[in-house]
Design an enzyme around this catalytic site. Structure first.
Site, PDB file in Angstrom:
ATOM      1  N   GLY A  33       0.837  -1.203   0.000  1.00  0.00           N
ATOM      2  CA  GLY A  33       0.000   0.000   0.000  1.00  0.00           C
ATOM      3  C   GLY A  33       0.867   1.245   0.000  1.00  0.00           C
ATOM      4  O   GLY A  33       2.101   1.164   0.051  1.00  0.00           O
ATOM      5  N   SER A  34       0.210   2.402  -0.022  1.00  0.00           N
ATOM      6  CA  SER A  34       0.971   3.657  -0.139  1.00  0.00           C
ATOM      7  C   SER A  34       1.780   3.950   1.121  1.00  0.00           C
ATOM      8  O   SER A  34       2.914   4.427   1.046  1.00  0.00           O
ATOM      9  CB  SER A  34       0.025   4.813  -0.468  1.00  0.00           C
ATOM     10  N   ALA A  90      -2.902  -0.161   6.993  1.00  0.00           N
ATOM     11  CA  ALA A  90      -4.237  -0.699   7.281  1.00  0.00           C
ATOM     12  C   ALA A  90      -5.277   0.273   6.734  1.00  0.00           C
ATOM     13  O   ALA A  90      -4.994   1.454   6.525  1.00  0.00           O
ATOM     14  CB  ALA A  90      -4.435  -0.878   8.781  1.00  0.00           C
ATOM     15  N   GLU A 110      -0.618 -10.660   3.129  1.00  0.00           N
ATOM     16  CA  GLU A 110      -0.334  -9.836   4.322  1.00  0.00           C
ATOM     17  C   GLU A 110      -0.649 -10.609   5.606  1.00  0.00           C
ATOM     18  O   GLU A 110       0.086 -10.533   6.591  1.00  0.00           O
ATOM     19  CB  GLU A 110      -1.151  -8.543   4.276  1.00  0.00           C
TER      20      GLU A 110
HETATM   21  O1  LIG Z   1      -4.185  -3.688   3.279  1.00  0.00           O
HETATM   22  C1  LIG Z   1      -3.571  -3.093   2.434  1.00  0.00           C
HETATM   23  C2  LIG Z   1      -3.306  -3.645   1.091  1.00  0.00           C
HETATM   24  O2  LIG Z   1      -3.946  -4.884   0.923  1.00  0.00           O
HETATM   25  C3  LIG Z   1      -3.037  -1.731   2.722  1.00  0.00           C
HETATM   26  O3  LIG Z   1      -2.125  -1.826   3.769  1.00  0.00           O
HETATM   27  C4  LIG Z   1      -4.173  -0.832   3.075  1.00  0.00           C
HETATM   28  O4  LIG Z   1      -5.085  -0.840   1.990  1.00  0.00           O
HETATM   29  C5  LIG Z   1      -3.704   0.585   3.366  1.00  0.00           C
HETATM   30  O5  LIG Z   1      -3.201   1.145   2.196  1.00  0.00           O
HETATM   31  P1  LIG Z   1      -2.711   2.658   2.144  1.00  0.00           P
HETATM   32  O6  LIG Z   1      -1.527   2.772   3.024  1.00  0.00           O
HETATM   33  O7  LIG Z   1      -2.406   2.885   0.687  1.00  0.00           O
HETATM   34  O8  LIG Z   1      -3.876   3.508   2.615  1.00  0.00           O
END
Ligand SMILES: O=C(CO)[C@H](O)[C@H](O)COP(=O)(O)O
Length: 253
Positions: A33-34, A90, A110
């Site tokens: 994720g970002s 998350a 994950e």
């Molecule tokens: O669970 C995830 C990917 O499966 C990510 O950790 C979650 O979606 C958070 O992403 P971001 O940091 O881009 O908001």
């Protein structure tokens, strides 16, 4: 080195605080994720600057590619074995440090990586902290075989939990199904709220065709919430986590 936009200050603060927990010789799980990407960049920079020797497993193809492009060697989870710590993002974090994950569709890997880790540290910005899980649609990775049957069984399980009028949407990329790293499809459960995450997790796990859901219950031991001013707030499940983490040598969680 590839160019990338300036990271969001809250994500950067959380990522830096988590990377500060890393010690030479650690075995690490790298999230997706970002926010996790900001962490991977910080980790790579620190490893390079300090000559850290780390062993890393990635939770997605995207994270694997990013880490390797930055000089972090990625090994398979089974090559490394039990991990000292996983750092991941998350979609929602509640006061018990229960999580919704899978907005990026990587929650299956994950969860496997987190389960193999002595500690799961979550990094997030304040928008992810909630009183009750469920405003974020709950991702459920589902086998393609019997997909509509599985969707019907999920709807019935939601009915039993008084969540029956909620949407269960097939995640798409354009007009095509969104495909996970394991080749499966995703259903996003628009539940609005999840009054009993334990009951829901149990019901979903019992459905054939459900590969994994995005509820991470009792897995996260520390959440580091970065704020836009660059400070962080730590939400601990175990008060002695830092001492414990430093003592850890990657034994079985
Ligand atoms: O669970 C995830 C990917 O499966 C990510 O950790 C979650 O979606 C958070 O992403 P971001 O940091 O881009 O908001």
């Amino acid at each position: 080195m590839p160019q990338h936009p300036e990271p969001d200050p809250a994500k950067l603060a959380a990522a830096r605080a988590a990377v500060a927990l890393v010690r030479n010789g650690m075995k690490l799980g790298l999230g997706t994720g970002s926010t996790a990407s900001v962490m991977v960049r910080e980790l790579a920079a620190r490893a390079r600057a300090e000559g850290l020797s780390l062993r890393c497993a990635a939770t997605s193809k995207a994270t694997c590619e990013l880490a390797e492009s930055l000089g972090l060697a990625i090994e398979s989870l089974d090559e490394i074995g039990w991990l000292d710590m996983t750092i991941d993002g998350a979609d929602e974090v509640d006061p018990d440090l229960h999580l919704i994950k899978g907005g990026g569709g990587a929650h299956l890997r994950e969860k496997i990586v987190a389960a193999a880790s002595k500690r799961m540290v979550v990094i997030a910005d304040p928008t992810k902290v909630v009183e009750q899980l469920g405003a974020f649609p709950l991702p459920v990775e589902v086998l393609r075989f019997g997909f509509e049957t599985t969707r019907t069984l999920i709807r019935r399980a939601l009915d039993d939990l008084d969540l029956g009028d909620r949407e269960v949407l097939h995640r798409l990329k354009g007009s095509e199904p969104w495909v996970t790293d394991e080749g499966n499809w995703i259903l996003d459960l628009h539940l609005k709220c999840i009054p009993d995450p334990v009951a829901l997790a149990r019901a979903l796990a019992a459905i054939p065709g459900v590969v994994e859901h995005g509820l991470f219950l009792g897995m996260c031991s520390l959440a580091i919430i970065g704020k836009p001013d660059g400070t962080v707030v730590r939400l601990d499940r175990n008060a002695d986590i830092d001492a414990d983490m430093l003592a850890g040598e990657g034994d079985q969680p």
